[in-house]
Design an enzyme around this catalytic site. Structure first.
Site, PDB file in Angstrom:
ATOM      1  N   ASP A 136      74.879 139.735  54.880  1.00  0.00           N
ATOM      2  CA  ASP A 136      74.211 138.437  55.411  1.00  0.00           C
ATOM      3  C   ASP A 136      74.732 137.719  56.749  1.00  0.00           C
ATOM      4  O   ASP A 136      75.887 138.732  56.745  1.00  0.00           O
ATOM      5  CB  ASP A 136      75.068 137.299  54.812  1.00  0.00           C
ATOM      6  CG  ASP A 136      74.531 136.052  54.804  1.00  0.00           C
ATOM      7  OD1 ASP A 136      73.870 135.985  55.676  1.00  0.00           O
ATOM      8  OD2 ASP A 136      75.128 136.025  53.651  1.00  0.00           O
ATOM      9  N   HIS A 195      61.766 137.127  53.399  1.00  0.00           N
ATOM     10  CA  HIS A 195      63.082 136.081  53.781  1.00  0.00           C
ATOM     11  C   HIS A 195      62.943 135.995  55.234  1.00  0.00           C
ATOM     12  O   HIS A 195      63.222 135.044  56.253  1.00  0.00           O
ATOM     13  CB  HIS A 195      64.491 136.410  52.957  1.00  0.00           C
ATOM     14  CG  HIS A 195      65.498 134.935  53.655  1.00  0.00           C
ATOM     15  ND1 HIS A 195      65.221 133.982  53.419  1.00  0.00           N
ATOM     16  CD2 HIS A 195      66.255 135.389  54.543  1.00  0.00           C
ATOM     17  CE1 HIS A 195      65.825 133.059  54.137  1.00  0.00           C
ATOM     18  NE2 HIS A 195      66.992 133.958  54.979  1.00  0.00           N
TER      19      HIS A 195
END
Length: 406
Positions: A144, A218
């Site tokens: 992330d 995403h």
């Protein structure tokens, strides 16, 4: 030890506190916030080999009640983004406290002391304890924050620039959302299917080439490129969180930006669609349950906040009186805390309701039940929220930098 350090290395532990301030407590809360940096020094001095970073943000409604100055240009309640399938809610929040440290005990100690100082003048309405998970992955198994800007690019993305709002240059804005994951559904997918949802390869964290990347992934949905081909980034400091007994697992999204309309455009793309009617595939497995926008002033502004003029209603109230004494640990007592936890469509126009159109509207509509999917810009007496980057289009392979993931 610094507060208002927006740009900081990834932390092993963090706490995210969202507080609300009842009417009549504006002055008392200001007095506590003015001492936030001194309190950070007291906590950090007991372990000088590690860093504690404290960052505090103020919500739009609280600003209006406690500071007799014009709102920062882009401070407004976070709109609700209601798409045909998924919704990003807008939830209450007057003060955000973002704590980062190598160990949870430092975050816990600071939060405990600060909330004791605030007493009944503020209520914690959301609290999340985040932790770094293996090699910077989230609980979905993907790294992330890979594409966070660094160096000068980080400052340009995360801090308010003088040409956008000279009065508040060097400050920042932060959007926070608490996402809960459906781990059973996610783990039922093959690795290849998960990679299609995210837009990156899971093992090596390399972005899937544009020619192969799903347009509803995403990565594709959260890439913001203007008509000149310039990509606009935000600075993420997300961390995973979870509770085994309650089976609650998720990611706390926290994105700093000098222009929060960039973050809002990302949310518009994710929930309302690019093109409209589509949605970010990650939302089929990850649901936001909170959402708020805060202004992060400079350290000098925060330290001097109690010396600023009060709006007339707050100025007419009685003084806050004595702030409750902070309990001290007895000599030799153990300090409380926890151990260390070692390509989208070719053409699209931004939704004018995001404030990318120069016509200002009512900022409070973000919490309405309107199902049109339109987010709402500020009131007529506010500065219009012009993103200032022209119409947005999907990135071309040659024009874009590495894509941020949330």
């Amino acid at each position: 030890m610094p507060t208002q350090q927006v740009i900081a290395p990834p932390a092993r532990a963090a706490m995210f506190l969202t507080l609300t301030v009842p009417p009549g407590s504006e002055r008392a809360v200001r007095a506590v916030l003015a001492g936030a940096s001194d309190l950070a020094k007291s906590v950090a001095f007991r372990n000088p080999r590690t860093d504690l970073v404290v960052t505090i943000g103020l919500g739009a409604e609280y600003w209006d009640r406690c500071i007799d100055l014009p709102r920062p240009r882009d401070l407004h309640p976070l709109p609700e983004f209601r798409g045909p399938v998924h919704t990003a809610p807008s939830t209450p929040g007057d003060v955000l406290v973002h704590l980062r440290a190598p160990h949870m005990d430092m975050c816990f100690e600071y939060a405990w002391l600060l909330t004791q100082q605030l007493g009944a003048h503020a209520t914690v309405v959301d609290e999340v304890h985040g932790f770094s998970y293996y090699d910077e992955r989230d609980l979905l198994g993907f790294v992330d924050g890979t594409a966070n800007p660094i160096g000068d690019d980080a400052a340009a993305s995360a801090l308010v620039q003088p040409d956008r709002d000279a009065q508040y240059a060097g400050s920042s804005y932060v959007v926070v959302q608490k996402y809960l994951h459906d781990m059973e559904a996610w783990q039922s997918l093959s690795v290849e299917a998960q990679e299609r949802v995210i837009g990156r390869y899971k093992l090596n964290d390399v972005e899937i080439p544009d020619a192969l990347k799903a347009t509803d992934s995403h990565v594709a949905m959260t890439t913001i490129v203007d008509e000149q081909g310039v990509e606009h980034d935000i600075l993420r400091d997300n961390l995973p969180f979870g509770e085994i007994g309650s089976a609650e697992f998720g990611t706390y999204f926290i994105g700093y930006a000098g222009n929060p309309l960039v973050t809002e455009q990302m949310l518009h793309n994710m929930f309302i669609g690019r093109p409209e009617g589509t949605h970010d595939r990650i939302l089929d497995f990850s649901t936001p349950v909170t959402g708020a926008l805060f202004f992060v002033p400079t350290l000098g502004f925060l330290d001097g906040i109690d010396d600023l003029a009060l709006p007339a209603p707050a100025a007419a109230e009685p003084g806050p009186g004595e702030i409750p004494a902070v309990p001290q640990h007895a000599e030799g007592a153990e300090v409380l805390g926890a151990p260390d936890r070692t390509g989208a469509d070719d053409a699209t126009t931004p939704d004018v309701a995001l404030g990318l159109d120069p016509t200002p509207t009512d900022p409070t509509a973000g919490t309405s039940d309107d199902t049109s999917g339109a987010a709402t810009a500020p009131a007529a007496d506010d500065t219009p929220h012009d993103l200032g980057i022209g119409s947005l289009r999907s990135p071309s392979r040659s024009a874009r930098k590495d894509t941020p993931t949330s």
